[in-house]
Design a protein around this motif. Sequence first.
Motif: not given
Length: 103
Positions: A47-48, A52-54, A78-79, A37-42
Amino acid sequence: MSAWARDLGVQHYEADDNEGRITFLGDPEGVLTRQLEMELTHPGPISVGIVGRCKRFAIYAVGGVVKYVAVSEAEDDPAGDARPEATMADAMLRAVLSLKEEL
């Protein structure tokens, strides 16, 4: 991952030796990232086109058991790229040492 370790000058563990102290693991399909549950969903990175980045995180595990998790993220970051302090080596070492003191 081996190339990244070499570029960083990090002694790392490879399957054919036992010399390194760090194991670099890749997750090209994001399976582990989603399971943790570490997927970056911000919406910002998405938008760019960064899908799928963590998140920036570090895990301390012993014998496959997670003992401590640190995530560097903030509402305006957020990242965790601008403020990675929670996941850097000195913070993780403090956390590991405090866990050992509790035992």
